[in-house]
Every structure is written in structure tokens, then in C-alpha cells.
Design a protein around this motif. Structure first.
Motif, short mmCIF file in Angstrom:
data_model
loop_
_atom_site.label_atom_id
_atom_site.label_comp_id
_atom_site.label_asym_id
_atom_site.label_seq_id
_atom_site.Cartn_x
_atom_site.Cartn_y
_atom_site.Cartn_z
N PRO A 118 0.80 -1.23 0.00
CA PRO A 118 0.00 0.00 0.00
C PRO A 118 0.83 1.27 0.00
O PRO A 118 0.48 2.24 -0.67
N ASN A 119 1.93 1.31 0.75
CA ASN A 119 2.74 2.51 0.85
C ASN A 119 4.21 2.09 0.87
O ASN A 119 4.69 1.51 1.86
N ILE A 120 4.93 2.37 -0.21
CA ILE A 120 6.32 1.94 -0.33
C ILE A 120 7.21 2.55 0.74
O ILE A 120 8.22 1.96 1.14
N MET A 121 6.84 3.71 1.25
CA MET A 121 7.63 4.34 2.32
C MET A 121 7.83 3.39 3.49
O MET A 121 8.85 3.45 4.17
N PHE A 122 6.85 2.52 3.74
CA PHE A 122 6.88 1.64 4.91
C PHE A 122 7.02 0.16 4.52
O PHE A 122 6.62 -0.72 5.28
N ALA A 123 7.59 -0.10 3.34
CA ALA A 123 7.75 -1.48 2.88
C ALA A 123 8.62 -2.27 3.86
O ALA A 123 9.65 -1.79 4.35
N LYS A 124 8.21 -3.50 4.14
CA LYS A 124 8.94 -4.38 5.04
C LYS A 124 10.05 -5.12 4.27
O LYS A 124 9.94 -5.32 3.05
N PRO A 125 11.09 -5.56 4.97
CA PRO A 125 12.19 -6.24 4.28
C PRO A 125 11.75 -7.42 3.44
O PRO A 125 12.29 -7.65 2.34
N GLU A 126 10.74 -8.18 3.91
CA GLU A 126 10.32 -9.37 3.16
C GLU A 126 9.58 -9.02 1.88
O GLU A 126 9.37 -9.90 1.02
N SER A 127 9.19 -7.76 1.70
CA SER A 127 8.48 -7.36 0.48
C SER A 127 9.43 -7.13 -0.69
O SER A 127 8.98 -7.11 -1.85
N TYR A 128 10.70 -6.94 -0.44
CA TYR A 128 11.67 -6.66 -1.50
C TYR A 128 12.08 -7.97 -2.17
O TYR A 128 12.70 -8.83 -1.53
N VAL A 129 11.74 -8.13 -3.44
CA VAL A 129 12.00 -9.38 -4.16
C VAL A 129 12.63 -9.07 -5.51
O VAL A 129 12.45 -7.99 -6.09
N LYS A 130 13.35 -10.04 -6.04
CA LYS A 130 13.88 -9.93 -7.40
C LYS A 130 12.72 -10.00 -8.39
O LYS A 130 11.68 -10.61 -8.13
N ALA A 131 12.92 -9.38 -9.53
CA ALA A 131 11.92 -9.43 -10.60
C ALA A 131 12.62 -9.49 -11.95
O ALA A 131 13.65 -8.83 -12.15
N THR A 132 12.07 -10.27 -12.85
CA THR A 132 12.55 -10.33 -14.22
C THR A 132 11.82 -9.27 -15.03
O THR A 132 10.58 -9.28 -15.11
N GLN A 133 12.58 -8.35 -15.59
CA GLN A 133 12.01 -7.23 -16.35
C GLN A 133 12.27 -7.45 -17.84
O GLN A 133 13.38 -7.83 -18.24
N ARG A 134 11.27 -7.19 -18.65
CA ARG A 134 11.41 -7.34 -20.11
C ARG A 134 10.97 -6.07 -20.82
O ARG A 134 9.92 -5.51 -20.51
N ILE A 135 11.79 -5.63 -21.77
CA ILE A 135 11.48 -4.52 -22.65
C ILE A 135 11.23 -5.10 -24.04
O ILE A 135 12.10 -5.80 -24.58
N TRP A 136 10.08 -4.78 -24.61
CA TRP A 136 9.64 -5.42 -25.85
C TRP A 136 9.86 -4.50 -27.04
O TRP A 136 9.75 -3.28 -26.95
N HIS A 137 10.18 -5.15 -28.19
CA HIS A 137 10.43 -4.39 -29.42
C HIS A 137 9.97 -5.17 -30.65
O HIS A 137 10.74 -5.41 -31.58
N THR A 138 8.70 -5.59 -30.64
CA THR A 138 8.09 -6.17 -31.83
C THR A 138 7.46 -5.04 -32.65
O THR A 138 7.40 -3.89 -32.21
N ARG A 139 6.96 -5.34 -33.82
CA ARG A 139 6.31 -4.32 -34.62
C ARG A 139 5.04 -3.80 -33.94
O ARG A 139 4.68 -2.63 -34.08
N GLN A 140 4.36 -4.67 -33.20
CA GLN A 140 3.13 -4.27 -32.52
C GLN A 140 3.41 -3.64 -31.16
O GLN A 140 2.66 -2.79 -30.69
N THR A 141 4.45 -4.08 -30.50
CA THR A 141 4.83 -3.55 -29.18
C THR A 141 6.25 -2.99 -29.28
O THR A 141 7.19 -3.54 -28.70
N ALA A 142 6.36 -1.90 -30.02
CA ALA A 142 7.67 -1.33 -30.30
C ALA A 142 8.00 -0.25 -29.27
O ALA A 142 7.38 0.82 -29.26
#
Length: 658
Positions: free
Chosen positions: A621-645
Motif C-alpha cells: 500500500p505505501n512503499i515508504m513503509f515497505a517491510k524487508p520481506e516485500s523486496y524481491v527480485k523481478a525479471t524485467q522485459r522490454i519489448w520491441h516487436t512491430r506491434q509492441t515497439a
């Protein structure tokens, strides 16, 4: 034997008597030096204090007179004010700055007999023109009475009182024109940053004697892109320290401390922004409680956004808005204010914009360069002498109408000033020229052609909050805080959690003049994410005249977007994990020429630490007060198809455009 004992006894009594006499003799002066209660009044009169009750310095050789005044406001509160009058002045205009940074110190840059050395460099041309210089502590700070409220809102929903910076300026000007006989009854307001904010506030329901305003880098919208947040991401490094120093005491007596050599380590060890704040006791401070309670763009922020407020007010005071292309604190405010007000001034007589090649305070000081990047001469002094002072003189001294352009902007790379009748010069719509789409391509390329069909339709990286990407090379100590917006980005380009896209070396120069817009198609394995986009000028591998710039990846424009505000800044929403979604991020203004042999580079990442707080990448709800267990790795993808350029709307203009 008995005779011997008596002799010994007599000798012993004699020794005691001698010791007593000697001790009494030694103690006699001590009675004077350390008088007891019985004789303290009599003896103290014999040693008068070396310090007189009042001391009058002899300042006959000073070229100015300084007066200290307590000016009453309409609610009875008195504000400490310093009026510096050039000796022999008559019919002189007054230039007023209202500050939270100690007016006494602001009029003592150097302890000198000369006014131009005493006042800030910002006022150098005004002093040369014979102006009376006035500095005032805002209410609640240093010598002024009353209560301090950070960027006190105008009277209204957020301020139920009858006083604000507008009324305080009105009352101050009213007093000045009646009590400074050397003046001509005309006043201009000027100042930078917070002082720029109070300068802008002076134009709301202004006093008739206020004839002109020059805000430098004004704080305009603290959530969208100035001091406190950028698009929802909290600027913790700097904001927490500033709030602490400004609000802990009236006179900034408490200062932030550090137990780490590297600020990066300090903030990472603390965890969330609230944990760092709590470690210093900031929960006692009103504005930190506001920051923590309002992480979204709710009415608290919208009702005090200065550009939104002023667009509703009559345009009565001519304004020269000054900002820097590399302002590390308030890069958003000046252009946003110009955008809001310029439509109310179609004849271009009241609202003007200057964008210099400067960091936060540089337009008010010396402007020969930033870090390794040098400009053509002292750009800041040139501006104050040839543009700002004639503008002031016209409105405050009846000097001829100056040829002040609607927009004056410096083109970095080419080291030229340009005069324009509008800004931006290039954009998706409503500009003299149309922006060009610069596409992110498979294999780390950049080009102006839409990507063809490819099996490689995205690039990915793992964002780990436990190892956030620093906003500049470590160790981070902020000793050269004003330089980081032109920093070499090679430290980031080599990280596996930073995507890098670049063109081939340019064969022809390429000019930009406007706001780049990043349009990303992205997905995350988390339920929240930050996206950072940076536009970079990559110098050639060999720069003989400036070896330190060989291969330099010069940051030009960059910003951050907190993903939860993708659809509505006022109503955060979790991100649907794994779904490809569009994101739009407005980047700061650029006026730059890429030279032949240079490359255009774009970097994309998900942390920018510790300048911005870490997104836990789990929706809370509020990142200012995020607990240590809430911080997780995430796989991020940037797309570059003709439709999602994914692309950058690059504000390209014709090389011959004027």
C-alpha cells in the motif's frame, strides 16, 4: 629527653603558625580574585566588563548602509528583514528576496566594505545598477517570528489561515515603499529554488508596487518532477536530509549525520525510506509526516501545484523564468510554469523562459561548465548582464524596452544561444517540427525505422533490490552533487541489470530541442516496478583535445516512473505480473547537438539508488513503509516487436532551424 620533646613541640607549633601566616598571605589576593557572597558587589565594581553594553562599528568607508528591520505582517507576526542601501542612493529600485536560508548569512557572502561582495552573486548586476537589495527570513525561520510550514500553501484547502507567502510579500512591499526613502517605490522579486518559489508566490494578488519577478529554478510541483518525488518515486537522498535541517529547529541548528563513507551503503542498510527517517527522528517533523502520508498524487499535492494555481490567476507581473538543463533538484518547475502561463500571454510581453546549460544554482553564479563538460565562456554572467538586468531595468527604472526573447535557450554540443518564439520546438503535436520515433531494436540497436519481425522480441534483465543500481559511480558522497546530471554513465552500462541501446556513429549532426518522451512496452514478474530511462551522448573513443572525454557517456536527459502510477497518478494499482503493458515517461528538456562521430545511447533500468527509494517490486500500500520481506527480485522485459515497439519520441529539429 623531656626537654628535647618540648623543643620538638615548640618547633612543631612554630611550623604550624608559619604555615598559617603563609596560607593567609597567599589567600589574601584570592579573596579579591574569587570574592565570596559577602563582598562580591564591592569587588566586582573594580573590574568592569571589557564588552560595552552596545558596540557601534565604524562603517564610514562602506559603500552601503545595512538596516535591520522587523516588518509587521497583517496578523501581527514580524519578519526579520535586511535592507542594504547604496550610499548616496536616491530614487533607487528595490530587489527583494524572501528566504528560508538565513537572511543574515545571505547578506554576508563576504564580510566586505563593498555591497557587491556582501550580497549573493545573483545580485551582482543589480548592485552595479544602483539597486537597493532586500533579504527577508520567511515566517518561522531564523530571525522571523511565526510558524514555519514547508512551502506554505496559499490560503485555501491546505491553509486555513489568512496568511501565506503572497500576503507576506504584499505586506513587506507595502512597508518598504513607505519606509525606505531612498527608493523609487518600485520593487522586483528574485530568488532561486525555495526563494524561486517565494518569488513566484509574490505574483499572486500582487502589491501594486511589484513590477517584475525573476524566479530561478522555482519549486513548482514537488510530486511530478521537483524536489520530493519524480513521477511517484521518492527522492530520499537529499529530501530527508533537507527536511531534517529545515524543520528540526528554527535556525537549522541540527544537522544530518552519517556513519558511512558511502551513502549507498547507509541507505541500503536502513531499508525503506521510513526506516531511514525513523533512525534520525524525522517522525517528529510535520513535513516528513506529510511526505509519508501522501505518496500518491492526491489533493495534497494537486492543490498546491503552483502551475495549476497560477493559471487560474490574472497575469499581472512580468516574469523572467530561469532554469537549467541540468538542474539536479528542480528541473521540472521552470518549464512547467512557462507552459502553464505562456498561453495567457499570446503577445509574449509578460512571460519569458530562459534555459541555460546550468545545474541547480549555476545561473545565479558562474557558468563556465559542469564537471568535464565545458561551455562557451561564463554563460551565467553573460545572461545576467545582457538579458536579466535590462529586463529588470525596464520595469524598475524606466529603461528602454529590452529585446527579451520569448524563449532563450542554450544548445549544448554546439555551444550556442538560441532565441525562439515558442518552446518546445519539436514534439508529437503542436510544435513547429514533429518529433521522430527512435526505436529500441533487437541486439541493442537504436534506429529511426520500426523493428522488423524477429524471433528476438524482448530484452530482459533481473532487477534485485538487494543490489540496486547506483545513480552515480560509487562511493557516493555527494561532494559534487551539482554534476551528476552530466556524469559519465559507463559505470552503469557494464551492469547486467541495465539494458543498453545505441546507434552507429553519426555521419551528420543531429539537433534536439524539446521534451523527449519514452514509450515503453514492458513486463515484469513482480506486481510493481520502477522504470528509469536515460538518453546519453556517447563521445568518440579518441578526443585528443580533452582526453577525459574519450568514450565518455554523457548523460543528457533522464527520469524515473513508478509503475503503480501508470494509469492514474492519484490512484496506484498493482501491475499484472507478466503482462506486456505500455508506459509513458516524459523526460526533462534537452537542447543539444549530437556531433558527427558521436552515438546516441539509451539505457533502461529499474533502480536509481539511493537518490530514489527502492521499489520492493511487490505491490504494497505505501512503499515508504515497505517491510524487508516485500523486496524481491523481478525479471524485467522490454519489448520491441512491430506491434509492441518500445521507442523514444525524440524532439529532432532541422539542422538549419533558428
Amino acid at each position: 629527653m623531656q626537654s628535647q620533646k618540648r623543643n620538638c613541640a615548640q618547633q612543631s607549633r612554630l611550623k604550624v603558625l608559619l604555615r598559617s601566616v603563609t596560607w593567609a598571605a597567599l589567600m589574601a589576593p584570592c579573596v579579591v580574585l574569587f570574592p565570596g557572597e559577602a563582598c562580591s558587589q564591592e569587588t566586582s565594581a573594580n573590574l568592569p566588563s571589557d564588552t560595552p553594553k552596545t558596540f557601534q562599528p565604524r562603517t564610514s568607508d562602506f559603500d552601503y548602509v545595512k538596516r535591520e528591520e522587523m516588518i509587521p505582517m497583517r496578523d501581527g507576526v514580524k519578519l526579520k528583514t535586511f535592507v542594504l542601501v547604496p550610499k548616496g542612493a536616491t530614487q533607487a529600485p528595490m530587489l527583494l528576496t524572501r528566504t528560508p536560508y538565513n537572511a543574515s548569512a545571505r547578506v554576508l557572502r563576504f564580510n566586505s566594505t563593498h555591497l557587491n561582495a556582501v550580497v549573493p552573486q545573483m545580485d551582482d548586476t543589480a548592485v552595479a545598477a544602483g539597486y537597493i537589495i532586500v533579504f527577508q527570513d520567511v515566517r518561522g525561520k531564523y530571525g522571523s517570528e511565526g510558524d514555519y510550514v514547508m512551502t506554505r500553501p496559499l490560503k485555501g484547502p491546505l491553509n486555513p489561515t489568512d496568511v501565506d507567502h503572497s500576503t507576506d510579500t504584499y505586506d513587506t512591499i507595502d512597508w518598504l515603499v513607505q519606509h525606505v526613502p531612498e527608493s523609487n517605490g518600485r520593487v522586483g522579486t528574485i530568488g532561486g529554488s525555495y526563494e524561486g518559489f517565494t518569488t513566484v508566490m509574490s505574483t499572486v494578488r500582487p502589491h501594486p508596487a511589484l513590477k517584475v519577478a525573476v524566479p530561478f529554478a522555482p519549486m513548482i510541483d514537488g510530486w511530478v518532477g521537483d524536489d520530493w518525488f519524480h513521477n511517484g518515486a521518492f527522492r530520499q537522498n537529499g529530501s530527508l536530509e533537507y527536511v531534517y535541517s529545515q524543520e528540526a529547529t528554527r535556525g537549522n541548528d541540527k544537522t544530518w549525520w552519517s556513519g558511512q563513507h558511502d551513502t549507498y551503503d547507509e541507505f541500503l542498510k536502513a531499508g525503506s525510506a521510513s526506516a531511514m527517517a525513523e533512525s534520525r527522528g524525522l517522525e517528529q517533523l510535520g513535513f516528513w509526516r506529510d511526505l509519508a502520508a501522501h505518496p500518491a498524487y492526491d489533493s495534497f499535492w494537486q492543490d498546491q501545484a503552483v502551475d495549476k494555481l497560477l493559471v487560474k490567476e490574472p497575469l499581472k507581473v512580468p516574469m523572467l523564468i530561469v532554469d537549467g538543463l541540468f538542474d539536479q533538484e528542480d528541473i521540472y518547475g521552470g518549464p512547467a510554469l512557462y507552459k502553464a502561463l505562456s498561453g495567457k500571454d499570446p503577445a509574449a510581453q509578460m512571460v519569458h523562459l530562459v534555459l541555460g546549460p546550468w545545474n541547480h544554482g549555476q545561473g545565479r553564479r558562474e557558468g563556465r561548465g559542469i564537471g568535464q563538460i565545458q561551455f562557451e565562456g561564463d554563460t551565467a554572467t553573460w545572461f545576467r548582464r545582457t538579458v536579466m538586468q535590462p529586463f529588470l531595468d525596464h520595469y524598475l527604472k524606466d529603461a528602454p524596452m529590452p529585446d527579451t526573447p520569448r524563449v532563450l535557450i542554450y544548445e549544448t554540443g554546439a555551444d550556442l544561444w538560441h532565441r525562439y518564439d515558442s518552446w518546445p520546438r519539436s514534439g508529437a503535436s503542436g510544435c513547429p517540427e514533429k518529433a521522430r520515433d527512435l526505436f529500441l531494436l533487437p541486439g541493442g540497436g537504436l534506429g529511426f525505422e520500426r523493428p522488423a519481425a524477429s524471433t528476438n522480441d524482448n530484452d530482459e534483465y533481473v532487477s534485485d533490490p538487494a543490489k540496486p543500481i547506483p545513480y552515480r559511480a560509487r562511493p557516493i558522497q555527494d561532494l559534487d552533487w551539482g554534476e551528476w546530471l552530466v556524469d559519465d554513465q559507463r559505470f552503469a552500462a557494464c551492469r547486467p541489470d541495465v539494458l543498453v541501446y545505441e546507434t552507429e556513429p553519426l555521419k551528420e549532426p543531429l539537433r534536439l530541442a524539446g521534451e523527449p518522451i519514452a514509450r515503453l512496452f514492458a513486463s515484469t514478474s513482480g506486481t510493481d516496478s520502477d522504470w528509469v530511462v536515460k538518453i546519453i551522448d556517447v563521445w568518440p573513443d579518441d578526443v585528443p583535445d580533452h582526453p577525459k572525454l574519450s568514450g565518455y557517456q554523457q548523460l543528457l536527459s533522464a527520469d524515473i516512473l513508478r509503475g503503480r502510477y501508470r494509469q492514474d497518478p492519484a490512484n496506484p494499482q498493482p501491475i499484472e505480473s507478466g503482462k506486456v503493458l505500455p508506459y509513458r515517461l516524459r523526460l526533462p528538456n534537452v537542447c543539444h547537438r549530437f556531433l558527427p562521430g558521436h552515438r546516441i545511447m539509451v539505457q533502461i533500468q529499474s533502480t536509481w539508488f539511493p537518490l530514489y527509494d527502492r521499489n520492493p517490486q511487490t505491490y504494497v500500500p505505501n512503499i515508504m513503509f515497505a517491510k524487508p520481506e516485500s523486496y524481491v527480485k523481478a525479471t524485467q522485459r522490454i519489448w520491441h516487436t512491430r506491434q509492441t515497439a518500445s521507442l523514444i519520441e525524440l524532439p529532432v529539429i532541422d539542422i538549419a532551424s533558428q
